[in-house]
Design an enzyme around this catalytic site. Structure first.
Site, PDB file in Angstrom:
ATOM      1  N   GLU A  49      -2.807  -7.039   1.098  1.00 28.15           N
ATOM      2  CA  GLU A  49      -4.051  -6.776   0.358  1.00 28.15           C
ATOM      3  C   GLU A  49      -5.091  -7.743   0.904  1.00 28.15           C
ATOM      4  O   GLU A  49      -5.071  -8.932   0.582  1.00 28.15           O
ATOM      5  CB  GLU A  49      -3.836  -7.028  -1.143  1.00 28.15           C
ATOM      6  CG  GLU A  49      -2.898  -6.056  -1.815  1.00 28.15           C
ATOM      7  CD  GLU A  49      -3.483  -4.652  -1.930  1.00 28.15           C
ATOM      8  OE1 GLU A  49      -4.713  -4.487  -1.817  1.00 28.15           O
ATOM      9  OE2 GLU A  49      -2.700  -3.714  -2.125  1.00 28.15           O
ATOM     10  N   CYS A  96     -12.645  -9.367  -3.728  1.00 27.30           N
ATOM     11  CA  CYS A  96     -12.389  -8.607  -2.495  1.00 27.30           C
ATOM     12  C   CYS A  96     -13.110  -7.270  -2.524  1.00 27.30           C
ATOM     13  O   CYS A  96     -13.467  -6.723  -1.501  1.00 27.30           O
ATOM     14  CB  CYS A  96     -10.891  -8.430  -2.262  1.00 27.30           C
ATOM     15  SG  CYS A  96     -10.066  -7.560  -3.597  1.00 27.30           S
TER      16      CYS A  96
END
Ligand code: ADP
Length: 468
Positions: free
Chosen positions: A239, A273
């Site tokens: 991720e 993010c």
């Protein structure tokens, strides 16, 4: 286990105040084999439990977290510089939601599934069984230090794996808090272990032959981990970062889109993010949008008290990333709409909330993740142009499209190369644990949350049975 003189300490810096507030013992790398030994020992009994017994432990964990929500929120805010509401709403609540989702769905998703057997294979039955992989190593970052560690941990545990967590050295207090929560929830010894330290400790665990690695962090480190994992053929989920575009068409609800842009770009000081990192606005509304956006951004209050909208940066080195991108853009003629040029920044960890225009697509500010309070705004003329801009980076994590025309919204969403697209909102996909989360291109490999997020921690065993 180790002599006193060998113990390294991690200092805990509270970014909002600049004070050292604690010290935490690092895990010596020579203890790595011992962690794996304990995890493998615990695996046998843990993997033999019924799924409902394993989720029983998750219920206890959830209850403890609900009871101690205020204390946990304070630890997160001290460690990261986030405002308290952000710690509660965006770190603790999503973790509790994920626990709930797993408690409700794990049994159905991970139980033996019957598969249709073709007529040719007369009398046979076919099944898939979801077998735990073994020991799962979770390496987590500092921006949402609770949920980005705990969601993969609880998903792996539900599937019958034992787990080793290596939390970020930037937020060690939260790492310690997670260790404590699992211990006090009564998980059997060795089922969950937490190792503290920086990249040397992380690297030592990565090369300790786990059965699966779940990594959340930078693209740079993700590539190193993938290379290391490849040596031992260890499967991974990565991720990684994002440079998420937000596209606003002229028929969008302007006031909502303005607020969403400010929130999407500046919540947690942009250290998200999937924050809105690039804003593309149709030229016919560009001027009006920009004026409204500046007003909205200038009304936000930065600080670390209960009334603040935006807290501080967490990691000092991240200031340099933002500085470099902003300096390059300004040198090449970009224009500051809000905020200050880096030479005028204060020494502390509160960076000005910066909106910038007249940027070029090849600038770092457009191509590289900022992970800070920096929002470039670019006008566009045609739908295809907006899509090309949006797809024009190495990233593909999340994107947002704003229009009241449903056909256009869906058409654009389908053409965006992105792990997720939100129509007429930002960030929010992650709030539905039924939806998969993850990136395309350099934003990562694999998905979690949803059914996929439970199944990745298991391998699928095919069974064909003929009982005569
Ligand atoms: P950031 O720069 O955003 O903190 P990193 O990717 O450097 O992101 O760090 C994310 C996590 O990965 C942290 O827990 C960190 O300690 C760990 N880490 C960093 N380098 C390595 C490495 N070479 N091997 C294993 N873990 C690492």
């Amino acid at each position: 286990m180790h002599s006193v003189e060998e113990v390294q300490k991690l200092s805990v810096l509270a970014p909002a105040t600049g004070e050292i507030i604690a010290e935490i013992e690092e895990t010596p790398v020579h203890e790595v084999p011992f962690f794996y030994q304990e995890a493998r020992k615990a695996f046998g009994a843990w993997s033999s439990l019924a799924i409902s017994e394993r989720t029983g432990y998750l219920r206890k964990l959830k209850q403890l977290m609900v009871d101690e929500m205020d204390e946990i929120a304070k630890i997160i805010s001290d460690d990261t510089g986030k405002v308290l509401t952000e710690s509660i709403v965006a770190d603790i609540m999503p973790t509790l939601d994920a626990i709930d989702h797993i408690i409700k769905h794990a049994e159905k998703v991970l139980s033996r599934q019957k598969v249709k057997t073709p007529l040719l294979l007369i009398g046979k039955k076919s099944f898939i069984e979801y077998m735990p992989r073994g020991v799962v190593l979770v390496i987590s970052p500092w921006n949402y230090p609770l949920q980005l560690a705990m969601v993969p941990m609880i998903s792996a545990l539900a599937g019958g794996n034992s787990v080793i967590l290596k939390p970020s050295e930037v937020t060690p207090l939260v790492g310690k808090c997670i260790e404590d929560l699992f211990r006090r929830s009564g998980f059997p010894e060795g089922t969950v272990q937490v190792a503290h330290g920086g990249k040397e400790v992380g690297a030592a665990f990565t090369s300790g032959k786990p059965d699966y690695i779940f990594f959340t962090g930078s693209v740079r480190t993700g590539k190193i981990i993938q290379q290391q994992a490849a040596k031992d053929l260890i499967p991974t989920t990565l991720e990684l970062g994002g440079k998420d575009p937000m596209i606003v068409f002229e028929d969008a609800n302007l006031d909502r889109a303005v607020k969403a842009a400010a929130w999407g770009a500046f919540t947690n000081s942009g250290q998200v993010c999937m924050s809105a990192e690039r804003l593309y606005v149709e030229r016919s509304i560009y001027g009006k949008f920009l004026e409204k956006l500046k007003k909205e951004v200038n009304s936000l209050q930065q600080g670390n008290d209960i009334n603040s909208d935006v807290g501080s940066m967490t990691f000092p080195a991240q200031k340099d990333v933002v500085r470099e991108q902003l300096d390059e853009a300004l040198e090449r003629g970009a224009k500051l709409e809000t905020g200050l040029k880096p030479s005028d920044w204060k020494e502390d960890m509160f960076l000005p909330l910066t909106v910038i225009t007249e940027v070029e697509q090849d600038m770092k500010i457009i191509q590289e993740e900022s992970f800070g309070p920096l929002l470039p705004v670019v006008p566009f003329d045609r739908e295809e142009e907006a899509i090309a801009y949006a797809n024009g980076t190495v990233y593909g994590l999340n994107a947002s499209v704003w229009t009241q025309d449903k056909a256009k919204a869906r058409r654009v969403a389908s053409k965006l190369v992105s792990g997720a697209v939100v129509i007429n909102d930002v960030l929010i996909t992650v709030a539905n644990h039924g939806l998969p989360f993850g990136g395309t291109k350099e934003s990562g490999i694999g998905r979690y949350h949803s059914e996929a997020g439970l199944k990745i921690f298991c391998h699928e065993k095919a069974i064909m049975e003929d009982m005569g």
